[in-house]
Scaffold this active site. Sequence first.
Site, short mmCIF file in Angstrom:
data_model
loop_
_atom_site.label_atom_id
_atom_site.label_comp_id
_atom_site.label_asym_id
_atom_site.label_seq_id
_atom_site.Cartn_x
_atom_site.Cartn_y
_atom_site.Cartn_z
N SER A 192 78.79 -12.38 17.56
CA SER A 192 78.07 -11.03 17.89
C SER A 192 79.25 -9.97 18.57
O SER A 192 79.89 -10.49 19.21
CB SER A 192 76.95 -11.18 18.92
N HIS A 194 77.46 -7.21 19.97
CA HIS A 194 76.75 -6.22 20.60
C HIS A 194 77.61 -5.59 21.95
O HIS A 194 78.38 -6.18 22.36
CB HIS A 194 75.63 -7.10 21.47
N VAL A 196 77.60 -5.50 24.80
CA VAL A 196 77.59 -6.11 26.29
C VAL A 196 78.71 -7.26 25.92
O VAL A 196 79.19 -8.06 26.99
CB VAL A 196 76.61 -6.68 26.90
N LYS A 197 78.98 -7.66 24.70
CA LYS A 197 79.83 -8.84 24.33
C LYS A 197 81.17 -8.16 24.46
O LYS A 197 81.83 -7.10 24.98
CB LYS A 197 79.73 -9.39 22.94
N THR A 198 82.33 -9.10 24.48
CA THR A 198 83.72 -9.05 24.49
C THR A 198 84.29 -7.88 23.98
O THR A 198 85.19 -7.22 24.29
CB THR A 198 84.43 -10.21 24.39
#
Length: 405
Positions: A192, A194, A196-198
């Site tokens: 993912s 998104h 807020v992901k890395t």
Amino acid sequence: MSAGFLPYGRQSIDEDDIAAVAAVLRGDWLTQGPAVEAFENALAARTGAAHAVACANGTAALHLACLALGLGPGNAVVVPSITFLATANAARYVGAEVAFADVDPDTGLMRPEDAAAAVARAQAAGWCVRALAPVHFAGQTADMAGLADVAASRGLALIEDACHAVGTQTQGADGTWAEVGACRHGGLAAFSFHPVKTIAAGEGGAVTTDDPALAERLRRFRNHGMVREPDRFTDQDLGFEPDGTARPWVYEMPEPGFNYRLTDIHSALALSQLGKLDRFAARRSRLMDLYAHRLDPLAPLVRPLARVAGCRPAWHLCVALVDFVAAGRSRGAVMAALRARGIGTQVHYVPVHRQPYYRDRYGALDLPGVEAYYARALTLPLFPAMADGDVGRVVDALAETLGIA
């Protein structure tokens, strides 16, 4: 960033990311163009996988993985109950049942023994288990070697939910390190992107695999199930001129798929962000080390997640395990008090087996590791733009709120 509100997570966007997106907007292709292939090639090279197939989001990635494996009614997929809804829902999208597994209460990760127990329960219920779907929670990896043994002994496929773990590395039995997504143990890995992901694509996902047949199915199912290769046409009258020349406009649909394509706009952002993955991962690791140091005096009331051996996490989440009962504070009250101090928190996750849909479908389940983890979980702020001092601000506020300071 110390003076402002600290959310539990957020994207880090630089001018070169904006320039990459602007270049697509000024170009000829907004979707189904060269930026998609460029991102897929870069992701495959980064992970070490033979194939990377980009798609609309992480949920689509998990759904595509189930479709590619041919899962359907009469089958079951083992899923840890500590995960986002999507891991379980992807199995239900194809008509398969979900066999929920317990987790290690100190890491939130499904262990091989948890998977084996879930398989046994499912088989006792008359289900045909076809796949294990371990979740690399918070950026740390499940024991893939042990889970692969469970899968191999039972003839099961592997779907790694790596939506938290882009950039994470694991050490093999031979001592070598591999990136999550290399599919060292076979199967598929879902990612993912998104915000807020890395790394962020806005919305976006991908599936990696070393299996060319699975990669072909992934690509077909993300694009309505269509095939355009003349050698795969089954309707000769539709597909070819009387002289045998293939008609270039014709496509066939052997079975329905979905519109799960990733746009060039999102791909350009993801490709730009991928180039910063090492920097982002290093910053997250530095912040997690600071958290571990600052949280240590708060033990045993507060502890970070236990660290997994043989894993170099690209941390997605900072989860603290808080004994709210011993502290005499409810989790909701602690979260409200921290928000009043400008600190956002979250809980990852409400156990999926306790969601009304799954509770009504499968009844109550006894998963003690899940319950022990969930009772203590509190996600603290973690993102690259945080200053070192922000960690102290968060931990000091948490200590005061819990009455430790």
